[in-house]
Design a protein around this motif. Structure first.
Motif, short mmCIF file in Angstrom:
data_model
loop_
_atom_site.label_atom_id
_atom_site.label_comp_id
_atom_site.label_asym_id
_atom_site.label_seq_id
_atom_site.Cartn_x
_atom_site.Cartn_y
_atom_site.Cartn_z
N PHE A 1 0.84 -1.19 0.00
CA PHE A 1 0.00 0.00 0.00
C PHE A 1 0.87 1.25 0.00
O PHE A 1 1.84 1.35 0.77
CB PHE A 1 -0.90 -0.01 1.25
N ASN A 2 0.55 2.15 -0.88
CA ASN A 2 1.21 3.46 -0.90
C ASN A 2 2.73 3.35 -0.99
O ASN A 2 3.46 4.08 -0.30
CB ASN A 2 0.79 4.26 0.33
N GLY A 3 3.21 2.38 -1.80
CA GLY A 3 4.66 2.22 -1.98
C GLY A 3 5.33 1.37 -0.93
O GLY A 3 6.54 1.14 -0.99
N ASN A 4 4.58 0.90 0.05
CA ASN A 4 5.14 0.06 1.12
C ASN A 4 4.75 -1.39 0.92
O ASN A 4 3.65 -1.70 0.44
CB ASN A 4 4.63 0.54 2.49
N GLU A 5 5.66 -2.29 1.31
CA GLU A 5 5.39 -3.72 1.30
C GLU A 5 5.73 -4.27 2.67
O GLU A 5 6.89 -4.36 3.04
CB GLU A 5 6.20 -4.42 0.21
N ASP A 6 4.68 -4.60 3.45
CA ASP A 6 4.87 -5.02 4.84
C ASP A 6 4.39 -6.45 5.05
O ASP A 6 3.49 -6.93 4.34
CB ASP A 6 4.09 -4.11 5.78
N THR A 7 5.00 -7.09 6.03
CA THR A 7 4.56 -8.43 6.43
C THR A 7 4.39 -8.46 7.94
O THR A 7 5.03 -7.69 8.68
CB THR A 7 5.58 -9.52 6.03
N CYS A 8 3.51 -9.34 8.38
CA CYS A 8 3.26 -9.43 9.83
C CYS A 8 2.95 -10.87 10.21
O CYS A 8 2.18 -11.55 9.52
CB CYS A 8 2.09 -8.53 10.21
N GLU A 9 3.58 -11.33 11.31
CA GLU A 9 3.29 -12.65 11.87
C GLU A 9 2.63 -12.45 13.22
O GLU A 9 3.07 -11.62 14.03
CB GLU A 9 4.57 -13.46 12.02
N LEU A 10 1.55 -13.22 13.47
CA LEU A 10 0.76 -13.02 14.69
C LEU A 10 0.67 -14.29 15.52
O LEU A 10 0.56 -15.39 14.99
CB LEU A 10 -0.67 -12.60 14.32
N ASP A 11 0.70 -14.09 16.83
CA ASP A 11 0.40 -15.15 17.80
C ASP A 11 -0.40 -14.45 18.90
O ASP A 11 0.12 -14.10 19.95
CB ASP A 11 1.69 -15.75 18.37
N LEU A 12 -1.66 -14.23 18.61
CA LEU A 12 -2.50 -13.43 19.50
C LEU A 12 -2.70 -14.09 20.86
O LEU A 12 -2.86 -13.40 21.87
CB LEU A 12 -3.85 -13.17 18.84
N ALA A 13 -2.68 -15.42 20.88
CA ALA A 13 -2.87 -16.12 22.16
C ALA A 13 -1.78 -15.74 23.15
O ALA A 13 -2.01 -15.71 24.37
CB ALA A 13 -2.89 -17.63 21.93
N ASN A 14 -0.59 -15.42 22.62
CA ASN A 14 0.54 -15.04 23.48
C ASN A 14 0.92 -13.57 23.32
O ASN A 14 2.01 -13.16 23.73
CB ASN A 14 1.75 -15.92 23.17
N SER A 15 -0.01 -12.81 22.70
CA SER A 15 0.19 -11.36 22.50
C SER A 15 1.51 -11.06 21.78
O SER A 15 2.23 -10.12 22.14
CB SER A 15 0.14 -10.61 23.84
N LYS A 16 1.80 -11.86 20.74
CA LYS A 16 3.03 -11.64 20.00
C LYS A 16 2.72 -11.15 18.58
O LYS A 16 1.80 -11.64 17.93
CB LYS A 16 3.85 -12.93 19.92
N CYS A 17 3.51 -10.20 18.15
CA CYS A 17 3.35 -9.64 16.81
C CYS A 17 4.73 -9.28 16.28
O CYS A 17 5.47 -8.51 16.92
CB CYS A 17 2.45 -8.41 16.85
N VAL A 18 5.10 -9.83 15.13
CA VAL A 18 6.37 -9.50 14.49
C VAL A 18 6.04 -8.80 13.18
O VAL A 18 5.46 -9.39 12.26
CB VAL A 18 7.22 -10.75 14.23
N TYR A 19 6.38 -7.52 13.12
CA TYR A 19 6.00 -6.71 11.96
C TYR A 19 7.27 -6.29 11.22
O TYR A 19 8.14 -5.63 11.78
CB TYR A 19 5.23 -5.46 12.42
N ASN A 20 7.38 -6.71 9.98
CA ASN A 20 8.59 -6.45 9.17
C ASN A 20 9.86 -6.88 9.92
O ASN A 20 10.89 -6.20 9.90
CB ASN A 20 8.70 -4.96 8.79
N GLY A 21 9.74 -8.03 10.60
CA GLY A 21 10.89 -8.60 11.30
C GLY A 21 11.13 -8.02 12.68
O GLY A 21 12.03 -8.48 13.38
N LYS A 22 10.35 -7.02 13.10
CA LYS A 22 10.52 -6.40 14.42
C LYS A 22 9.32 -6.71 15.31
O LYS A 22 8.19 -6.79 14.83
CB LYS A 22 10.66 -4.89 14.28
N LYS A 23 9.62 -6.87 16.59
CA LYS A 23 8.55 -7.16 17.54
C LYS A 23 7.76 -5.89 17.85
O LYS A 23 8.34 -4.83 18.10
CB LYS A 23 9.12 -7.73 18.83
N ALA A 24 6.45 -6.04 17.84
CA ALA A 24 5.57 -4.94 18.23
C ALA A 24 4.89 -5.33 19.52
O ALA A 24 4.35 -6.44 19.66
CB ALA A 24 4.53 -4.67 17.14
N ASP A 25 4.92 -4.44 20.48
CA ASP A 25 4.39 -4.74 21.81
C ASP A 25 2.86 -4.58 21.85
O ASP A 25 2.33 -3.59 22.35
CB ASP A 25 5.04 -3.81 22.83
#
Length: 456
Positions: free
Chosen positions: A333-357
């Motif tokens: 979107f808008n020139g950006n290409e992002d990826t995200c991995e989720l583990d909601l049960a453990n409140s984990k989110c890795v966005y573009n290879g970085k952890k998001a709290d």
């Protein structure tokens, strides 16, 4: 002594005179009360169970109609037309305890002619208690009363004009005023046509108890609850006023250039065709022409079904991927290409290879808003005739879900501020407004806010 006796005699005579006067006055008052009582009793014209009648006969020198009931439904013995069920019930209720406001004394030929009772409208209600007949004459000069006579009574009466008006024979008042003779579950198909083109077609599957649009809308989905609500209102509509019968001059009301046409097909394969005319100078009402030439007036707001299109019946909010069901997603979107991995049960989110709290309430809320903005669509309209190509999408999102596998969304910009919706590489017939991309409460806003708060 003699004087005392004479005085006593005089007092007794005077007292006797007073007693006599009192008795005379009391007798006169009692007589007046009795006369009033008798008059009030005579003014009670009928008294019977309003739910017991089995037949109503309406007649005058020109017309005669006999309505009969099987205990549930009133029908015309001639079968000429369906009758208004409420009107027949109302007649029985009105007559069952009808009282005159006053009377004009015994019936004479002169009075019958004077009050229009020499050529009356007659209603006879047959019940187990007998046949109860009333004759309705003219309206009083002040419009307060109708003059009437009752079979078995010797006087001419005045009854309240409102009640008298519904006792006058009126063929249009007697006719059924329902727009269609179907219940919500008796309709198989309903089609709205304007200027010779079908603008909406609905079908009902009785076994599944489900309404649907034509198959070209299948990817959008039909909101069965919304359709059912509209149909339920449609089948309960009654005419505000009955106008002409057996209309032949279509131009009289504008039916030669109709605003819309409604075709209804019943489960029993019976059909009804209704032509709608609209006068823009009188926007409160519209007119309906029935198959038999009957013209009826309706409130235009009640018949707004003719202005509804498939868009009014689709599921407006499309969930491409559910938040709790997503393992990972990517978005372009808008020139950006992002990826995200989720583990909601453990409140984990890795966005573009970085952890998001996302354990942080503020960051979680921002992420949730962003995710929903790219995974839940709110359609602005439908255009099944458009043929957009899946080329240079302004947004592409791909979701890996636990239940449905991979789901793909693409938005392709079109004309008039539209963005056409492609699901799994196929145009689904709907579009969203381009404001979903940028501006307030847009994908762009939620995207920037989330990345800023998460320090990504």
């Amino acid at each position: 002594m003699k004087k005392a006796i004479i005085a006593l005699v005089a007092m007794i005579i005077a007292a006797g005179g007073s007693v006599g006067a009192y008795v005379a006055v009391k007798h006169n008052k009692d007589k007046e009360k009795q006369q009033v009582k008798e008059q009030l009793a005579d003014n009670v014209l009928f008294s019977f169970d309003p739910y017991s009648p089995t037949q109503i006969e309406f007649s005058n020198k020109n017309e005669k109609y006999i309505a009969q009931t099987d205990g549930e439904t009133w029908t015309l013995s001639s079968g000429e037309f369906p009758v208004d069920q409420d009107y027949c019930k109302l007649i029985c209720v009105y007559l069952s305890d009808l009282k005159a406001e006053t009377n004009y004394g015994p019936i004479t030929d002169e009075k019958l002619k004077m009050y229009g009772l020499d050529d009356p409208d007659t209603i006879s209600v047959t019940a187990p208690s007998g046949t109860h007949t009333i004759n309705i004459g003219d309206l009083s000069p002040m419009g307060d009363y109708y003059y009437a006579t009752v079979e078995g009574k010797e006087n001419i009466y005045a009854i309240e004009s409102m009640k008298g008006s519904v006792l006058r024979i009126d063929r249009l008042l007697l006719k059924n005023k329902m727009l269609v003779p179907y219940s919500a579950h008796d309709i198989k198909e309903l089609t709205i046509t304007k200027e010779g083109k079908t603008v909406c077609h609905l079908s009902y599957d009785k076994d599944a108890d489900k309404w649907s649009l034509p198959e070209e809308y299948d990817m959008l989905g039909t909101d069965n609850t919304r359709v059912s609500a509209v149909i339920s209102t449609f089948v309960r509509l009654e005419a505000d006023e009955m106008l002409d019968e057996n209309l032949t001059d279509l131009s009289k009301y504008g039916f030669d250039k109709p605003y819309a046409e409604i075709d209804v097909k019943g489960i029993d394969n019976s059909e009804r065709h209704i032509t709608i005319a609209v006068n823009e100078d009188e926007p409160t009402y519209c007119l309906a022409l029935m198959d038999d030439g009957q013209v009826e007036r309706y409130y235009r707001s009640d018949l707004d079904i003719v202005d509804k299109e498939p868009f009014n019946y689709i599921i407006k909010n499309k969930i491409v991927a559910a938040y709790q069901d997503t393992n990972k997603f990517s978005v372009k979107f808008n020139g950006n290409e992002d990826t995200c991995e989720l583990d909601l049960a453990n409140s984990k989110c890795v966005y573009n290879g970085k952890k998001a709290d996302i354990a942080s309430v503020e960051i979680y809320s921002a992420f949730n808003n962003f995710f929903n903005s790219i995974s839940i669509l709110e359609y602005s309209g439908t255009d099944i005739n458009a043929a957009p190509r899946l080329k240079d999408p302004v947004l592409s999102a791909e979701f890996e879900t636990k239940e449905d596998g991979t789901k793909k969304l693409d938005l392709v910009k079109g004309d008039d501020g539209r963005c056409y919706v492609f699901l799994d590489g196929k145009y689904n017939g709907g579009y969203v407004d381009e404001t979903v991309l940028t501006g307030r409460n847009s994908i762009s806003e939620f995207y920037i806010k989330f990345k800023k708060l998460a320090d990504l």
